[in-house]
Enzyme design. Structure first.
Site, PDB file in Angstrom:
ATOM      1  N   ASP A  99       0.795  -1.235   0.000  1.00 23.27           N
ATOM      2  CA  ASP A  99       0.000   0.000   0.000  1.00 23.27           C
ATOM      3  C   ASP A  99       0.822   1.277   0.000  1.00 23.27           C
ATOM      4  OD1 ASP A  99      -2.655  -0.715  -0.216  1.00 23.27           O
ATOM      5  OD2 ASP A  99      -2.753  -1.331   1.870  1.00 23.27           O
ATOM      6  N   ASP A 166      -6.359  -4.416  -4.431  1.00 24.43           N
ATOM      7  CA  ASP A 166      -6.119  -3.004  -4.082  1.00 24.43           C
ATOM      8  C   ASP A 166      -4.809  -2.497  -4.688  1.00 24.43           C
ATOM      9  OD1 ASP A 166      -7.438  -4.668  -2.214  1.00 24.43           O
ATOM     10  OD2 ASP A 166      -7.134  -3.298  -0.552  1.00 24.43           O
TER      11      ASP A 166
HETATM   12  N1  GLY Z   1      -5.105  -2.159   1.420  1.00 25.32           N
HETATM   13  C1  GLY Z   1      -5.100  -2.598   2.747  1.00 25.32           C
HETATM   14  C2  GLY Z   1      -4.801  -4.031   2.823  1.00 25.32           C
HETATM   15  O1  GLY Z   1      -3.996  -4.497   2.074  1.00 25.32           O
HETATM   16  O2  GLY Z   1      -5.416  -4.683   3.604  1.00 25.32           O
HETATM   17  N1  GLY Z   2      -8.088  -3.183   1.795  1.00 23.93           N
HETATM   18  C1  GLY Z   2      -8.225  -1.807   1.575  1.00 23.93           C
HETATM   19  C2  GLY Z   2      -9.615  -1.381   1.480  1.00 23.93           C
HETATM   20  O1  GLY Z   2     -10.316  -1.476   2.457  1.00 23.93           O
HETATM   21  O2  GLY Z   2     -10.029  -0.978   0.432  1.00 23.93           O
END
Ligand code: GLY
Ligand code: GLY
Length: 399
Positions: A99, A166
């Site tokens: 991230d 993501d």
């Molecule tokens: N984008 C947050 C996660 O990887 O959980």
């Molecule tokens: N995992 C990151 C989000 O909640 O979008």
């Protein structure tokens, strides 16, 4: 009746007022139901959205107050990108994972591009190196998560082979690093990872898995798994929004036509899966009970992705229409009203934890924390969508 311009003015003022309320802290990802974000302790994947919003406001309003406020966060980002285990332990920061784009691209890279700041340039390159270092040759993907303290041995093993949807939004950081340094390896890693996800995480019908598992020893694809959705084979709506926007952005950087076609398939699945009133349920396969949580953050992200796709495919006027209808729905049904004195912009977001499945909340329809609440990333992308609608050539961090 709100139009884009007067709403942008209102929200830009709200951002200005929020500066004194946050006084240099990073707001929590989730606000209370009155629309108020408290200051967070620790550091998360969401650290970039509030400071990033200050930069968007600066671009839009040409008012130095926003950039001056942003610059107060630079020492935080310097400390964060160093990813020092001792500093992380003292501050409760989560170590850097895939991230880093959300954290540093919307902030340091954009600030460097707007001002030429040498400190932000350095932070940006450190962040790009951290992301590139996660690339796994076997399987050709960027690893999603790190080891966490309370992992079971099985989960720790699984994570060695885990990629996540993501991450498509984090790749513009690598494309930027290639353009900036002239080193092709960053862009090669980005397009390799995006290709792997396109082939594995997007299903035939244009829906998506949230995460995808590879055999860490051989790189062989094993199958999809959810983390925040309803089921492994369901479609978590925010993941779908990350996919359609992320693939469109990757097309812009890579010119790979297949990426554009795949983004479009994801957008078409999104369009035909919405509720009749235009809302996105938190997961498209979640039971349609009366209290089904919706996710306004997914809608805001998808609106930005649809506007990006519409700019790439001007003959597809339906994409622009859907983006406009989505923003209209957010304004008419989900805007945090001034009577609440909110810091937030949008109500009714949903974090989307996988523990919904089979849980008490699901059985009773009494969904708990992280549902029906504002989310800082929902606000960020809602503001971005309004800026895009108001001015199709607005300067954004993504390219
Ligand atoms: N984008 C947050 C996660 O990887 O959980
Ligand atoms: N995992 C990151 C989000 O909640 O979008």
């Amino acid at each position: 009746m709100w139009n884009e311009q007067n709403l942008i003015n209102l929200l830009s003022e709200r951002i200005k007022n929020n500066c004194s309320k946050y006084t240099g802290c990073i707001p929590n990802a989730v606000a209370n139901r009155e629309g108020r974000y408290e200051c967070q302790t620790g550091g998360h994947w969401t650290d970039g959205f509030w400071p990033g919003m200050l930069l968007l406001a600066n671009v839009c309003k040409k008012d130095d107050v926003y950039i001056q406020e942003f610059e107060k966060y630079i020492p935080f980002f310097e400390e964060r990108v160093a990813n020092d285990p001792e500093v992380n332990a003292i501050n409760g920061y989560i170590g850097l994972d895939h991230d880093v784009g959300f954290i540093f691209h919307l902030t340091a890279v954009f600030h460097f591009r707007l001002t030429g700041s040498a400190v932000s340039e350095k932070i940006s390159l450190q962040a790009a190196d951290a992301l590139a270092a996660r690339f796994q040759e076997r399987g050709a993907f960027i690893r999603a998560w790190n080891d966490w303290e309370h992992d079971t041995p099985e989960f720790r093993e699984l994570k060695k082979g885990k990629a996540i949807i993501d991450s498509l939004m984090n790749l513009p950081l690598l494309y930027w690093a290639s353009r900036h340094t002239g080193e092709v390896r960053y862009a090669q890693i980005a397009s390799c990872h995006a290709n792997t996800l396109m082939r594995n995480i997007v299903r035939e019908d244009g829906s998506t898995y949230h995460t995808f598992q590879f055999d860490p020893a051989t790189g062989e694809p094993k199958g999809g798994k959810t983390a925040q959705g309803y089921a492994d084979d369901s479609c978590w709506s925010r993941g779908q929004a990350w996919a359609l926007y992320g693939l469109a952005l990757n097309y812009r950087h890579s010119s790979d036509e297949q990426m554009l076609a795949t983004a479009l398939r994801c957008a078409e699945y999104w369009q035909r899966s919405l509720l009749p009133n235009g809302d996105a349920p938190w997961d498209f396969a979640a039971p349609r009970t009366e209290r089904l949580p919706i996710d306004t953050s997914a809608m805001a992200i998808a609106a930005c992705g649809l506007l990006e796709l519409a700019s790439l495919l001007p003959e597809r006027s339906d994409l622009l229409q859907l983006a406009r209808a989505t923003v209209r729905r957010l304004i008419d049904a989900h805007l945090a009203p001034a009577s609440l004195e909110p810091n937030a912009f949008l109500l009714h977001g949903c974090v989307g934890p996988s523990y919904f499945k089979g849980s008490q909340e699901e059985a009773t329809g009494e969904y708990g924390y992280g549902t029906d609440q504002p989310l800082i990333y929902g606000d960020y992308f809602f503001y971005e969508a309004l800026l895009r609608l108001n001015n199709s050539s607005v300067v954004l961090p993504w390219f």
